[in-house]
Scaffold this active site. Structure first.
Site, mmCIF file in Angstrom:
data_model
loop_
_atom_site.group_PDB
_atom_site.id
_atom_site.type_symbol
_atom_site.label_atom_id
_atom_site.label_comp_id
_atom_site.label_asym_id
_atom_site.label_seq_id
_atom_site.Cartn_x
_atom_site.Cartn_y
_atom_site.Cartn_z
ATOM 1 N N ASP A 163 -4.996 -6.804 -7.331
ATOM 2 C CA ASP A 163 -6.241 -7.398 -7.834
ATOM 3 C C ASP A 163 -6.211 -8.917 -7.692
ATOM 4 O OD1 ASP A 163 -8.741 -7.376 -8.976
ATOM 5 O OD2 ASP A 163 -7.998 -7.380 -11.023
ATOM 6 N N HIS A 174 -9.720 -10.891 0.780
ATOM 7 C CA HIS A 174 -9.198 -9.580 1.192
ATOM 8 C C HIS A 174 -8.309 -9.728 2.425
ATOM 9 C CE1 HIS A 174 -11.561 -7.766 -1.850
ATOM 10 N NE2 HIS A 174 -12.732 -7.926 -1.250
ATOM 11 N N LEU A 192 10.645 3.630 4.531
ATOM 12 C CA LEU A 192 9.756 3.431 3.370
ATOM 13 C C LEU A 192 8.495 4.247 3.602
ATOM 14 C CD1 LEU A 192 8.952 1.650 0.759
ATOM 15 C CD2 LEU A 192 7.673 0.274 2.400
HETATM 16 C C1 FPP Z 1 -9.222 -6.189 -5.633
HETATM 17 O O1 FPP Z 1 -9.487 -7.559 -5.680
HETATM 18 C C2 FPP Z 1 -8.918 -5.819 -4.267
HETATM 19 C C3 FPP Z 1 -9.588 -4.878 -3.545
HETATM 20 C C4 FPP Z 1 -10.728 -4.127 -4.050
HETATM 21 C C5 FPP Z 1 -9.222 -4.599 -2.174
HETATM 22 C C6 FPP Z 1 -7.757 -4.595 -1.947
HETATM 23 C C7 FPP Z 1 -7.531 -4.775 -0.533
HETATM 24 C C8 FPP Z 1 -6.500 -5.495 0.003
HETATM 25 C C9 FPP Z 1 -5.429 -6.120 -0.733
HETATM 26 C C10 FPP Z 1 -6.422 -5.679 1.421
HETATM 27 C C11 FPP Z 1 -5.763 -4.543 2.038
HETATM 28 C C12 FPP Z 1 -6.823 -3.594 2.244
HETATM 29 C C13 FPP Z 1 -7.019 -2.912 3.309
HETATM 30 C C14 FPP Z 1 -8.380 -2.416 3.493
HETATM 31 C C15 FPP Z 1 -5.930 -2.661 4.287
HETATM 32 P P1 FPP Z 1 -10.924 -8.003 -6.161
HETATM 33 O O2 FPP Z 1 -11.810 -8.103 -4.966
HETATM 34 O O3 FPP Z 1 -11.432 -7.088 -7.219
HETATM 35 O O4 FPP Z 1 -10.631 -9.411 -6.729
HETATM 36 P P2 FPP Z 1 -11.346 -10.114 -7.981
HETATM 37 O O5 FPP Z 1 -10.971 -9.314 -9.196
HETATM 38 O O6 FPP Z 1 -10.745 -11.476 -7.985
HETATM 39 O O7 FPP Z 1 -12.814 -10.126 -7.698
#
Ligand code: FPP
Length: 250
Positions: free
Chosen positions: A16, A33, A127
């Site tokens: 997150d 992202h 892994l």
């Molecule tokens: C949450 O952060 C993150 C996500 C919903 C996406 C997670 C994806 C990645 C780490 C990239 C890897 C993904 C793929 C598709 C390979 P948020 O957007 O909710 O952050 P915020 O809470 O700061 O808004």
């Protein structure tokens, strides 16, 4: 409390904070992202180096469809691009990829990308990387219950557990959530029963090797009792107040 646990066999992560990382830099959320993919690459490498057996990450939840359409389509595109770019290195590093979640509802292009990545890494043993994509803990419990009912089996813990989407791995030992929030957000609801939880205030793109080592070290200092008492777990002769030094993680 006595604790001197070894490296967790299975680590699971709620990644997150990508959006906040980007917004603080006046960048579009999708830039966060994209940095998140870099953080995931680092994390996978550290898990390989530390001899973790299974890493499970929450990449796209059942509820993420409710985000703005352009962010959803960027996340889909990012997944396809990241797989094309990362799979050769993952193969070299002995990482097997499996996607966990509902395939229905994903585009043909995304489905093909997932299937190709799974088959190209199928023989890797160092892994196992489970990527939860279009996944929700409630979806998993419901689909497992439907499977058990469809087979005409009694609804027992054993039968449900075996029908879960993560039945191929032991339950996570350690669940990490980055980004400062302290909640599970529909991740691994069934499998989290006895996991140790670690909440990091770091945003996911900032989560580096040292941060993962910190989470592992904190885990190693926990006492896992699985419903038993401290002296049952440690043996009667051990002073429950003794805290052993942290083990080396490297
Ligand atoms: C949450 O952060 C993150 C996500 C919903 C996406 C997670 C994806 C990645 C780490 C990239 C890897 C993904 C793929 C598709 C390979 P948020 O957007 O909710 O952050 P915020 O809470 O700061 O808004």
């Amino acid at each position: 409390m006595t604790a001197n646990l070894s490296i967790p066999r299975h680590i699971a992560i709620v990644m997150d904070g990508n959006g906040r990382w980007a917004t603080r830099r006046f960048l579009p959320r999708v830039a966060g992202h994209s940095q998140g993919v870099d953080a995931l690459r680092r994390c996978v490498k550290t898990c390989v180096d530390r001899d973790v057996e299974v890493l499970t990450v929450f990449a796209f939840s059942s509820e993420n469809w409710n985000r703005p359409a352009d962010e959803v389509s960027c996340l889909m595109e990012l997944l396809v691009l990241a797989l094309g770019r990362e799979v050769p290195q993952l193969r070299q590093d002995g990482v097997r990829l499996l996607f966990v979640g509902e395939r229905a509802g994903l585009s043909e292009r995304v489905t093909l990308g997932l299937e190709q990545a799974e088959s190209l890494t199928a023989d890797n043993k160092r892994l196992l990387l489970n990527i939860c994509f279009n996944y929700g803990g409630r979806w998993d419990i419901a689909q497992a219950a439907a499977k058990v009912a469809g087979q005409g089996l009694p609804v027992t813990e054993k039968n449900l557990g075996e029908a879960m989407a993560l039945a191929h791995v032991p339950d996570p030992d350690l669940i990490i959530r980055t980004g400062g929030e302290q909640r599970i957000s529909n991740f691994l609801l069934w499998q989290a029963a006895y996991a140790e939880l670690f909440f990091s205030s770091k945003l996911w793109p900032e989560f580096d090797e040292a941060a993962l080592d910190e989470a592992i070290a904190a885990y190693q200092h926990r006492e896992r009792r699985f419903g038993q008492t401290s002296s049952q777990v440690n043996g009667p002769g051990i002073n429950e107040k003794t805290v052993l030094p942290l083990r080396q993680t490297a």
